[in-house]
Write a protein that holds these residues in place. Structure first.
Motif, mmCIF file in Angstrom:
data_model
loop_
_atom_site.group_PDB
_atom_site.id
_atom_site.type_symbol
_atom_site.label_atom_id
_atom_site.label_comp_id
_atom_site.label_asym_id
_atom_site.label_seq_id
_atom_site.Cartn_x
_atom_site.Cartn_y
_atom_site.Cartn_z
ATOM 1 N N ILE A 68 55.164 49.255 50.010
ATOM 2 C CA ILE A 68 55.867 48.640 48.883
ATOM 3 C C ILE A 68 55.159 49.036 47.601
ATOM 4 N N ILE A 69 55.906 49.634 46.656
ATOM 5 C CA ILE A 69 55.355 50.074 45.372
ATOM 6 C C ILE A 69 56.083 49.320 44.269
ATOM 7 N N ILE A 70 55.325 48.644 43.407
ATOM 8 C CA ILE A 70 55.903 47.869 42.302
ATOM 9 C C ILE A 70 55.300 48.367 40.997
ATOM 10 N N ASP A 71 56.135 48.930 40.136
ATOM 11 C CA ASP A 71 55.701 49.406 38.817
ATOM 12 C C ASP A 71 55.827 48.274 37.805
ATOM 13 N N ASP A 72 54.928 48.257 36.819
ATOM 14 C CA ASP A 72 54.880 47.177 35.805
ATOM 15 C C ASP A 72 54.703 45.823 36.477
ATOM 16 N N ALA A 73 53.763 45.745 37.395
ATOM 17 C CA ALA A 73 53.562 44.504 38.156
ATOM 18 C C ALA A 73 52.962 43.393 37.305
ATOM 19 N N HIS A 74 52.499 43.694 36.099
ATOM 20 C CA HIS A 74 51.999 42.622 35.222
ATOM 21 C C HIS A 74 53.133 41.702 34.777
ATOM 22 N N LEU A 75 54.397 42.092 35.026
ATOM 23 C CA LEU A 75 55.541 41.241 34.708
ATOM 24 C C LEU A 75 55.989 40.395 35.898
ATOM 25 N N LEU A 76 55.336 40.538 37.053
ATOM 26 C CA LEU A 76 55.748 39.821 38.262
ATOM 27 C C LEU A 76 55.419 38.332 38.166
ATOM 28 N N PRO A 77 56.249 37.470 38.792
ATOM 29 C CA PRO A 77 55.857 36.063 38.956
ATOM 30 C C PRO A 77 54.627 35.970 39.869
ATOM 31 N N LYS A 78 53.844 34.928 39.684
ATOM 32 C CA LYS A 78 52.598 34.808 40.446
ATOM 33 C C LYS A 78 52.845 34.609 41.941
ATOM 34 N N ASP A 79 53.963 33.965 42.302
ATOM 35 C CA ASP A 79 54.186 33.760 43.731
ATOM 36 C C ASP A 79 54.461 35.078 44.447
ATOM 37 N N ILE A 80 55.044 36.069 43.760
ATOM 38 C CA ILE A 80 55.241 37.387 44.384
ATOM 39 C C ILE A 80 53.900 38.084 44.573
ATOM 40 N N TRP A 81 52.977 37.910 43.618
ATOM 41 C CA TRP A 81 51.619 38.452 43.805
ATOM 42 C C TRP A 81 50.990 37.859 45.075
ATOM 43 N N VAL A 130 50.646 48.083 49.997
ATOM 44 C CA VAL A 130 51.237 47.573 48.767
ATOM 45 C C VAL A 130 50.497 48.195 47.595
ATOM 46 N N THR A 131 51.235 48.857 46.703
ATOM 47 C CA THR A 131 50.664 49.497 45.515
ATOM 48 C C THR A 131 51.346 48.938 44.279
ATOM 49 N N MET A 132 50.546 48.519 43.290
ATOM 50 C CA MET A 132 51.079 47.952 42.052
ATOM 51 C C MET A 132 50.442 48.634 40.854
ATOM 52 N N THR A 133 51.218 48.775 39.771
ATOM 53 C CA THR A 133 50.687 49.331 38.524
ATOM 54 C C THR A 133 50.645 48.229 37.472
ATOM 55 N N ILE A 134 49.533 48.130 36.773
ATOM 56 C CA ILE A 134 49.362 47.118 35.731
ATOM 57 C C ILE A 134 48.600 47.727 34.559
ATOM 58 N N GLU A 135 48.521 46.978 33.473
ATOM 59 C CA GLU A 135 47.713 47.352 32.318
ATOM 60 C C GLU A 135 46.338 46.697 32.434
ATOM 61 N N PRO A 136 45.284 47.308 31.868
ATOM 62 C CA PRO A 136 43.916 46.773 32.045
ATOM 63 C C PRO A 136 43.761 45.330 31.587
ATOM 64 N N SER A 137 44.453 44.929 30.521
ATOM 65 C CA SER A 137 44.316 43.561 30.030
ATOM 66 C C SER A 137 44.773 42.548 31.080
ATOM 67 N N PHE A 138 45.827 42.876 31.829
ATOM 68 C CA PHE A 138 46.303 41.960 32.866
ATOM 69 C C PHE A 138 45.315 41.893 34.023
ATOM 70 N N TRP A 139 44.656 42.992 34.337
ATOM 71 C CA TRP A 139 43.674 42.984 35.425
ATOM 72 C C TRP A 139 42.535 42.006 35.117
ATOM 73 N N ARG A 140 42.106 41.966 33.875
ATOM 74 C CA ARG A 140 41.027 41.037 33.509
ATOM 75 C C ARG A 140 41.477 39.586 33.654
ATOM 76 N N SER A 141 42.685 39.287 33.225
ATOM 77 C CA SER A 141 43.177 37.911 33.357
ATOM 78 C C SER A 141 43.447 37.542 34.816
ATOM 79 N N LEU A 142 43.893 38.507 35.628
ATOM 80 C CA LEU A 142 44.178 38.244 37.041
ATOM 81 C C LEU A 142 42.903 37.917 37.797
ATOM 82 N N THR A 143 41.876 38.716 37.620
ATOM 83 C CA THR A 143 40.616 38.484 38.345
ATOM 84 C C THR A 143 39.934 37.202 37.892
ATOM 85 N N ALA A 144 40.213 36.771 36.658
ATOM 86 C CA ALA A 144 39.621 35.520 36.175
ATOM 87 C C ALA A 144 40.291 34.303 36.783
ATOM 88 N N ASP A 145 41.548 34.441 37.256
ATOM 89 C CA ASP A 145 42.309 33.310 37.779
ATOM 90 C C ASP A 145 42.206 33.135 39.292
#
Length: 464
Positions: free
Chosen positions: A107-120, A138-153
């Motif tokens: 499963i490949i999801i582009d612009d995954a920083h727009l995904l709802p959290k339950d799909i993550w 499962v492969t997802m593409t995101i922007e670096p700013s979202f990666w920082r917020s994701l790992t913090a949560d």
């Protein structure tokens, strides 16, 4: 060059091969990070074209997409028969069809920083199971700013299930080669010398988008560059002239308001007073003429806004009137239900358990098969089981399955949230439903049905 015909740079092609290797052997969810314009979409499109041995799904996540829409986009590419329910977590559907899959899943999801959290959360869980002998990739593409917020949560235990891969900047040689290749394809002559272009390429961060933007700037003629400037100068001059006229009219108006021109003083003759009055009238008329387009446009905008408000009010009144009519026709024997209910998303990961509201249908929409209603006069206490065979958006898509089931006595078509669902049978026990499931798989060559409780289907509406 990939199988799909995409032209990749050497570093991009090497990265695609690395992503393919990770997807084949890693049991982590792969997160591809890159700034806007770094080529994330191009890379995952090339990756999808190389997955001949996988049953793959490539989804571009739009803004403000809900979870059901994303599940539907994924499952329609992975499952040939429409037997899934997009309101259920991905984990439930994949586990139900796991035994019938002959290829591993990717499963490949582009612009995954727009995904709802339950799909993550559901995708992280999917990456921990196996299909056809391999982990679900499962492969997802995101922007670096979202990666920082994701790992913090998320917790450290969940963080270990994610594998980050960064897109490195293009080397200067590849930037120059990409620029020359695009310039050759354009078949145009640049207006900026090559020496200046090379210096600008060295100053860039190294994304393909920067190279494309620089090429567009080099192909823009000096005349085209001057047009916006000349338009700005003309607009500025016109604005200054209008302002000067307005200020002049205001000063003259204040001056003559202090001097009564209708009764000239000893220093002001009747002829002079008349001349000044005509001059004042001329300036006022000229100013009104210049500002007439502005006030006309403003009047039209206000008129359109008022018309839209009236239309919205009329629609709202019609909807309320229709809802009132429906409420008056509600069956008094049907027990009303709440408009919303709390549904917890299937997720056991620490830090990723989400809860939300799912709307329920109004009580008057509840309708069950006739045989079950006769057996138990209280629909909200219905017992027993049935088989869900298909779930589609277009009702006409049910025709092939209904043709196969023409000899079956208990086939029900029901609707739920703009989707049409086929149910077969009314069984007292789940074992009886399972036995019927095996029979219809063999007899009609259908995919494995979904055994469901009638008590879970109170929101489904019977379709005649």
């Amino acid at each position: 060059m990939t199988a799909s015909g995409l032209l990749l740079l050497p570093t991009q092609e090497a990265l695609v091969q690395r992503l393919q290797h990770i997807a084949s052997y890693s049991e982590q969810l792969l997160v591809l990070c890159g700034d806007k314009g770094a080529g994330k979409s191009t890379l995952v499109a090339a990756l999808a074209s190389e997955l001949d041995d996988y049953n793959s799904a490539l989804v571009v996540c739009p803004q403000h997409a809900d979870s059901a829409e994303i599940r539907r986009k994924i499952l329609v590419q992975l499952i040939s028969a429409p037997i899934f329910d997009d309101e259920r977590p991905l984990m439930d559907t994949v586990l139900r069809i796991q035994s019938s899959l002959d290829k591993p899943l990717h499963i490949i999801i582009d612009d995954a920083h727009l995904l709802p959290k339950d799909i993550w959360a559901e995708c992280i869980l999917l990456s921990q199971i196996r299909c056809a002998g391999k982990p679900v990739a499962v492969t997802m593409t995101i922007e670096p700013s979202f990666w920082r917020s994701l790992t913090a949560d998320i917790a450290d235990k969940t963080r270990a299930l994610l594998l980050q891969v960064n897109i490195e900047p293009l080397p200067i040689a590849e930037r120059d080669g990409l620029y020359q290749s695009l310039l050759l394809r354009s078949q145009k002559t640049p207006f900026i010398p090559r020496e200046i272009i090379h210096k600008q390429l060295e100053k860039q961060l190294g994304t393909p988008k920067e190279v494309v933007d620089l090429l567009m700037l080099a192909l823009e003629s000096p005349e085209d560059m001057q047009k916006p400037k000349s338009m700005l100068v003309k607009f500025t001059i016109s604005t200054v002239v209008v302002l000067c006229l307005l200020v002049s009219g205001w000063l003259i108006n204040n001056h003559f308001s202090a001097v009564d021109v209708s009764k000239p003083s000893l220093e002001l003759t009747a002829t002079q007073a008349e001349s000044r009055k005509q001059a004042h009238s001329f300036l006022v008329e000229y100013g009104e003429l210049k500002l007439a387009p502005y006030f006309t446009q403003r009047y039209l905008a206000q008129t359109k806004q008022i018309a839209n408000l009236q239309a919205d009010l009329l629609i709202k009144q019609q909807v309320e009137a229709k809802q009132t009519d429906i409420e008056l026709n509600v069956d008094p024997d049907v027990v009303p239900i709440d408009n919303h209910t709390d549904v917890e998303v299937y997720s056991s990961l620490e830090g990723l358990s989400f809860q939300g509201k799912l709307p329920k249908a109004q009580p008057q929409a509840v309708s069950q098969p006739q045989q079950i209603v006769e057996r138990d006069k209280t629909p909200h206490k219905i017992k027993g089981f049935t088989l869900q065979l298909a779930s589609v958006n277009d009702k006409s898509s049910l025709s092939p399955i209904l043709t196969k089931l023409a000899q079956e006595p208990h086939v029900y078509i029901m609707s739920y949230k703009q989707r049409f669902v086929i149910f077969l049978g009314d069984f007292d026990t789940s074992s009886a439903a399972e036995a019927k499931s095996k029979q219809i798989q063999t007899q009609y060559r259908l995919a494995a049905p979904w055994v469901r409780k009638w008590a879970d289907l109170t929101d489904y509406q019977r379709v005649d």
